[in-house]
Design a protein around this motif. Structure first.
Motif, PDB file in Angstrom:
ATOM      1  N   GLU A 108      20.878  41.084  64.865  1.00  0.00           N
ATOM      2  CA  GLU A 108      21.595  39.764  64.648  1.00  0.00           C
ATOM      3  C   GLU A 108      20.657  38.628  63.735  1.00  0.00           C
ATOM      4  N   ASP A 109      19.779  38.700  64.344  1.00  0.00           N
ATOM      5  CA  ASP A 109      18.589  37.074  64.587  1.00  0.00           C
ATOM      6  C   ASP A 109      17.279  37.572  63.085  1.00  0.00           C
ATOM      7  N   VAL A 110      18.288  39.113  62.163  1.00  0.00           N
ATOM      8  CA  VAL A 110      17.124  39.228  61.155  1.00  0.00           C
ATOM      9  C   VAL A 110      17.553  38.713  59.476  1.00  0.00           C
ATOM     10  N   ASP A 111      17.615  38.267  58.386  1.00  0.00           N
ATOM     11  CA  ASP A 111      18.204  39.125  57.282  1.00  0.00           C
ATOM     12  C   ASP A 111      16.929  39.670  56.801  1.00  0.00           C
ATOM     13  N   ARG A 112      17.947  41.289  56.389  1.00  0.00           N
ATOM     14  CA  ARG A 112      17.125  42.197  55.683  1.00  0.00           C
ATOM     15  C   ARG A 112      17.527  42.046  54.025  1.00  0.00           C
ATOM     16  N   LYS A 113      16.221  42.476  53.485  1.00  0.00           N
ATOM     17  CA  LYS A 113      16.689  42.822  51.825  1.00  0.00           C
ATOM     18  C   LYS A 113      15.856  44.121  51.448  1.00  0.00           C
ATOM     19  N   ASP A 121      16.164  34.129  63.561  1.00  0.00           N
ATOM     20  CA  ASP A 121      16.723  33.265  64.763  1.00  0.00           C
ATOM     21  C   ASP A 121      16.139  33.198  65.550  1.00  0.00           C
ATOM     22  N   GLN A 122      15.096  32.496  66.503  1.00  0.00           N
ATOM     23  CA  GLN A 122      14.062  32.617  67.880  1.00  0.00           C
ATOM     24  C   GLN A 122      14.050  33.712  68.193  1.00  0.00           C
ATOM     25  N   PRO A 123      13.875  34.548  68.259  1.00  0.00           N
ATOM     26  CA  PRO A 123      14.177  36.174  69.559  1.00  0.00           C
ATOM     27  C   PRO A 123      14.393  35.078  70.849  1.00  0.00           C
TER      28      PRO A 123
END
Lengths: 390, 390
Positions: A108-113, A121-123
């Protein structure tokens, strides 16, 4: 006559814990662990991800950091390589954390391409990793004795313990005596009634953890009672019901003495249940219960429960009496401890006005036995009294 | 996401009470009576003596009165004649009271010389007779539904009811999923762990009254999971454990949908246990539990218990939360209802500092789940909180 607590102590001296047997794990619930058992592995056996996300190096984690996804680790399938700087491994809950990684960024804290992820988002502070052995480590023990509950069974499974050493279930033989008795489903003669004690006690003692056999009803004769005893030679506990008042004889006392019973005690200062007898009979313990249905069932609660639990390896414990507020006045007690059929609701206890020890309807509707000590004075509405939940 | 109480209500709508079966009386304990049953006789079936003594006419009873003993009545053997003035019949507990007699003088109150007895102590007011039908009369019913306890079993025996209509035990199939799982006793590979959930849940659900089958572990593939489901076609409830996070797929959701599962809900706002899924699948109800051991066990307590009890015919009842005093401060809760592993002793509750849902050692040592509602504020040492005993 001896007191209830003296009788209980004498009964516990007559029995001993059963031997140890190994049972399959699936049958271990409710049994008492007899020996410590040890985990044969660490749990988890490797550092494992606690979340679905991406395994990375902790010191590279910061807002907007990017990583190249070089592989995947799933439960049961580790990533075989080693993580280098700037790399990430897609990881799922329960999967081994790859070599070189020491942090899991939740998805939920990352964007994947494609093969690139960016931390958006800061973990949090947690590394989302379950360390190897964090639940238990190899050799860690579950100590005995321990009454095994479902969560213990799950724990023993995780420790890879497929067979469990527990105390054997004691075998109890129930013998009801009396020419007046007919089995349920039978056709009683005009002077006869249906044998109810053995069925009620079987249900009760099975709940306590015993294996229970109902033996044939013994007629009121030496021969018939001896035949019944002969069918109970290999059990741990022989329980007779009734037979203390056959003509002018106590038939059970006579026949059991003939058969070599070493009597421990005969009568107990309690109501109901006064004519209670117990002793050793060969390798078994023998208990003679009174024949009135309610007396027999009350004695089951008061005496047979601690005996069976003790044979099963339960640690000795005091009778767990509870307290409730009396809803009415109650007369003073006589010289015998009185176990009165009662109903407890919302902390209030109401004693049944009918205490005849033959009344099964009253017992079936009761959920408590109010315990009045010998010579207890009259009680008033609102007094706090002790009871045994049944 | 739906709330815990919404999920519970939805689950109860998915199931129905099982059909009625007739079981032998000896197996009826702990089952729910499904239909009223009626006594086929009076109890006692005749006026019976409550004591050992002498049956006489009440209006002849007075201090120093003398009677001639003309015969004997024992349990199972009535005195066949009719009592006349001045006569007595020796009588024992449970024996039919002879015709003509309406009082039993207890033996302790008389002196006997051969066939003559003299009343030496003024008898009390009680006639020491149990009237015919004093416990129950023919046609008297035990009403349904009723959870049968040992005293009920004794009562049904006395009523001469050898077979008892109860609700059939629901059959539950447990399927654990995951390439990482090995059965207890097996040899796990380096990436594998031992399947513990099915064993813990089996023990738990059997305690609730279900008949439980552990099916083969399903691997993380459509084929393997479909094979497992195919082994569960004839059960009442299929419970899968894990499989919601296989690679990027929720394998259980996919396969159960392929097999026609009508999903009722998917996620529940609780910790642990969020990824809970349920629906109808053919004639069975299907529940998908999360794979973390503690999550699965907590969901068993919260959701599977009311489902099984409802299938067994128990009357619907609120979750029986208890209260205890917190021994320490506790942080505010997030948006999900939190079931925290805790220990209750002497009315005080202590929450384990480690709440990771993978930790079976923590669960095994807990005896309570502290229930924190969504968004509960921070709690202080000394606050009174609700918990579920486990």
């Amino acid at each position: 006559m001896i007191s209830v607590s003296e009788a209980r102590a004498a009964l516990l001296r007559l029995i001993s814990v059963t031997e140890i047997e190994q049972v399959p794990l699936a049958e271990a619930n409710g049994r008492v662990l007899a020996q410590p058992v040890s985990a044969v592995r660490d749990q988890p056996p490797f550092s494992a991800s606690a979340m679905d996300g991406y395994a990375v190096k902790r010191d590279e984690v910061e807002l907007h950091a990017m990583f190249q996804v070089i592989g995947e680790a799933a439960a049961g399938h580790r990533f075989e390589g080693r993580l280098k700087a700037g790399q990430a491994v897609r990881i799922f809950t329960g999967a081994p954390v790859p070599d070189g990684a020491d942090f899991v960024v939740i998805q939920e804290d990352v964007d994947r391409k494609k093969d690139l992820i960016t931390i958006l988002d800061q973990p949090g502070a947690s590394d989302n990793i379950r360390p190897r052995g964090g639940d238990f480590t190899i050799g860690q023990t579950v100590n005995a004795p321990r009454l095994l509950r479902p969560s213990d069974v799950a724990l023993l499974a995780a420790m890879n313990i497929p067979k469990v050493p527990v105390y054997r279930r004691p075998v109890v033989a129930l013998i009801s005596t009396g020419d007046e008795l007919v089995m349920p489903g039978g056709t009683p003669g005009p002077d006869q009634i249906i044998a109810s004690n053995t069925f009620g006690l079987k249900a009760m003692l099975e709940e306590f953890g015993a294996e229970v056999r109902i033996l044939p009803i013994a007629k009121d004769s030496d021969t018939s009672l001896k035949m019944a005893f002969s069918l109970a030679r290999d059990v741990d506990l022989v329980v007779t019901i009734g037979g203390a008042s056959v003509g002018d004889h106590d038939l059970v006392a006579k026949v059991s003495a003939d058969l070599g019973m070493e009597r421990s005690f005969y009568k107990v200062a309690m109501r109901p249940g006064k004519p209670l007898m117990a002793g050793r009979m060969g390798k078994a313990t023998m208990v003679g219960l009174p024949g009135n249905p309610v007396s027999a069932m009350v004695c089951g609660h008061i005496f047979l429960r601690p005996m069976i639990q003790s044979m099963l390896g339960y640690e000795a414990q005091e009778e767990s009496l509870q307290t409730a507020t009396l809803t009415h006045d109650l007369a003073a007690n006589g010289p015998r401890e009185h176990y009165m059929r009662a109903t407890v609701a919302a902390g209030e206890i109401t004693v049944s006005p009918r205490q005849d020890s033959a009344l099964l309807t009253i017992l079936a509707d009761a959920n408590a036995l109010l315990v009045l000590p010998p010579h207890a004075p009259a009680q008033r509405c609102g007094d706090t009294l002790h009871y045994l939940p049944i």
